[in-house]
Design an enzyme around this catalytic site. Structure first.
Site, PDB file in Angstrom:
ATOM      1  CE1 TYR A 141      -3.525  -2.666   0.655  1.00 16.25           C
ATOM      2  CE2 TYR A 141      -4.651  -0.568   0.897  1.00 16.25           C
ATOM      3  CZ  TYR A 141      -4.691  -1.933   0.696  1.00 16.25           C
ATOM      4  OH  TYR A 141      -5.910  -2.549   0.536  1.00 16.25           O
ATOM      5  CE  LYS A 189       2.209 -17.977  -2.990  1.00 17.32           C
ATOM      6  NZ  LYS A 189       1.434 -19.222  -3.076  1.00 17.32           N
ATOM      7  CG  ASP A 221      -1.625 -20.449  -1.640  1.00 18.00           C
ATOM      8  OD1 ASP A 221      -1.132 -20.426  -0.487  1.00 18.00           O
ATOM      9  OD2 ASP A 221      -1.064 -20.995  -2.606  1.00 18.00           O
ATOM     10  CG  ASP A 245      -8.012  -4.835   1.327  1.00 16.70           C
ATOM     11  OD1 ASP A 245      -8.977  -4.359   1.949  1.00 16.70           O
ATOM     12  OD2 ASP A 245      -7.929  -4.820   0.081  1.00 16.70           O
ATOM     13  CG  ASP A 249     -13.655  -7.345   1.456  1.00 23.03           C
ATOM     14  OD1 ASP A 249     -13.315  -6.639   2.427  1.00 23.03           O
ATOM     15  OD2 ASP A 249     -14.193  -6.876   0.432  1.00 23.03           O
TER      16      ASP A 249
HETATM   17  C1  IPM Z   1     -10.542  -1.363   3.580  1.00 25.27           C
HETATM   18  C2  IPM Z   1     -10.734  -0.699   2.251  1.00 25.27           C
HETATM   19  C3  IPM Z   1      -9.580   0.273   2.002  1.00 25.27           C
HETATM   20  C4  IPM Z   1      -8.299  -0.521   1.980  1.00 25.27           C
HETATM   21  C5  IPM Z   1      -9.721   1.120   0.723  1.00 25.27           C
HETATM   22  C6  IPM Z   1     -11.006   1.896   0.709  1.00 25.27           C
HETATM   23  C7  IPM Z   1      -8.544   2.037   0.546  1.00 25.27           C
HETATM   24  O1  IPM Z   1     -10.847  -1.645   1.247  1.00 25.27           O
HETATM   25  O2  IPM Z   1     -10.451  -0.642   4.598  1.00 25.27           O
HETATM   26  O3  IPM Z   1     -10.497  -2.588   3.636  1.00 25.27           O
HETATM   27  O4  IPM Z   1      -7.944  -1.122   0.957  1.00 25.27           O
HETATM   28  O5  IPM Z   1      -7.617  -0.537   3.011  1.00 25.27           O
HETATM   29 MN    MN Z   2     -10.877  -3.713   1.962  1.00 27.53          MN
END
Ligand code: IPM
Ligand code: MN
Length: 366
Positions: A141, A189, A221, A245, A249
């Site tokens: 990042y 990884k 993975d 990140d 999700d």
């Molecule tokens: C998160 C989001 C952010 C990230 C984006 C909006 C920059 O996806 O907080 O998970 O990638 O950190």
């Molecule tokens: Mn995110």
């Protein structure tokens, strides 16, 4: 001392979900006789529109002068054509950097009433209760150099980590694991990346300070696969910035919806709280968003910044109770189920919060 909270509703559904988090925080403040003050500031796409920059100086100053920052979401597809540094997301990354919190805590719980709602077999996800600790200030990042070559046909980013960045976030993971089931899965990884080899070595060294915590190293993975097939096998998952990140999700799919997940970013000058979900422009302004991620982030704020553990736990119970009683926003509803608006979900949680408090009182015979 009043607790100063800087509110950054941001883009898309951000304002709707933060309004419900504030509703709950005000309710708690009133009951606990605690003074919370809120000041609202622009960030992200709305700030680009109003101030010409995603993170205006006044917003940053207000955040640095607050005890905690509560953020909604940033992002708007109208800026999709821009390079990363000119997009709303860059404002969030700059804010994270300025506040300095490096440990991003993302709990994901599969609440029993939602187990049937996930894409997985209910008996596989039921009881899943994991905590992703995402390193938030390093890795791909922020690594330099980055950019496009002059031709525009080649682009590059830098994955870079140093020992102290890994050490400090690893300590947070081990300390949290101690308060939980005592297990850390460190995600990397290391079969391909030097950064991951460093990560693995440093995490193993830190583990020696926590002999009561069990450590395993898992390739990213494999971890993705295991999250889907055996999510209950994880307790704390320690991840670098990008892996965290992505896997957070995925963890949301185990919980039932991305709208449920909160986060807390600790270790810097000012703590930052934000739901894991994005700005969801497709449903913005329609009362369709799930405010639970934002409300649970407010609970984390009470726990970590305000040191109000009882109130934080009460909010979490209230969320669980509201779900058990059938409260569903659109993302959580099965066909035929009544769908609550963002506000109605906030109200439902506020009502169960009152019940949770009453029950606590009666347990103690008061
Ligand atoms: C998160 C989001 C952010 C990230 C984006 C909006 C920059 O996806 O907080 O998970 O990638 O950190
Ligand atoms: Mn995110």
């Amino acid at each position: 001392m009043p607790l100063k909270i800087a509110l950054l509703p941001g883009d898309g559904i951000g304002p709707e979900v933060t309004a419900e988090a504030v509703r709950i925080l005000k309710n708690v403040a009133e009951h606990a006789g605690k003074s919370l003050t809120f000041s609202t500031h622009n960030i992200g796409g709305v700030a680009i529109d109003s101030d010409g920059q995603g993170l205006p100086e006044s917003t940053l100053e207000a955040c640095l002068g607050a005890n905690a920052v509560l953020l909604g979401a940033v992002g708007n597809p109208k800026f999709d054509g821009r390079v990363p540094s000119q997009r709303p997301e860059a404002a969030l990354l700059a804010l994270r950097q300025a506040l300095g919190g490096y440990a991003n805590l993302r709990p994901a719980i599969c609440y029993a009433p939602l187990a049937k709602r996930t894409a997985f077999q209910p008996d596989k996800v039921k009881g899943a209760d994991l905590l992703i600790i995402r390193e938030l200030l390093g890795g791909l990042y922020f690594g330099e150099p980055r950019g496009f070559e002059a031709s525009g046909d080649t682009a590059f980013n830098t994955l870079i980590y140093s020992r102290h960045e890994v050490e400090r976030v690893a300590r947070v993971a081990f300390a949290r694991a101690r308060e939980r089931k005592g297990r850390v899965a460190s995600i990397d990884k290391a079969n391909v990346l030097e950064c991951s080899q460093l990560w693995r070595r440093v995490v193993s060294e830190v583990a020696k300070e926590y002999p009561d915590v069990a450590l395993e190293h898992v390739f990213v993975d494999t971890a993705a696969m295991r999250l889907a097939t055996a999510p209950t096998s994880f307790d704390v998952m320690l991840c670098d910035n990008l892996f965290g990140d992505i896997l957070s999700d995925q963890a949301a799919s185990v919980a039932g919806s991305l709208g449920l997940l909160p986060s807390a970013t600790l270790g810097g000058k000012v703590d930052l709280y934000e739901p894991v979900h994005g700005s969801a422009p497709d449903i913005a302004g329609q009362g369709l968003a799930n405010p639970i991620g934002a409300i649970a982030s407010a609970a984390m704020l009470l726990r970590f910044t305000a040191k109000m553990e009882k109130e934080a736990a009460e909010i979490e119970h209230a969320i669980e109770d509201a779900l058990a009683a059938g409260a569903r926003t659109r993302d959580l509803a099965n066909p035929g189920e009544r769908v609550l608006s963002t506000q109605e979900m906030g109200q439902a949680i506020e009502e169960s919060l009152a019940d949770v408090r009453d029950r606590r009182h009666s347990y103690h015979g008061v």
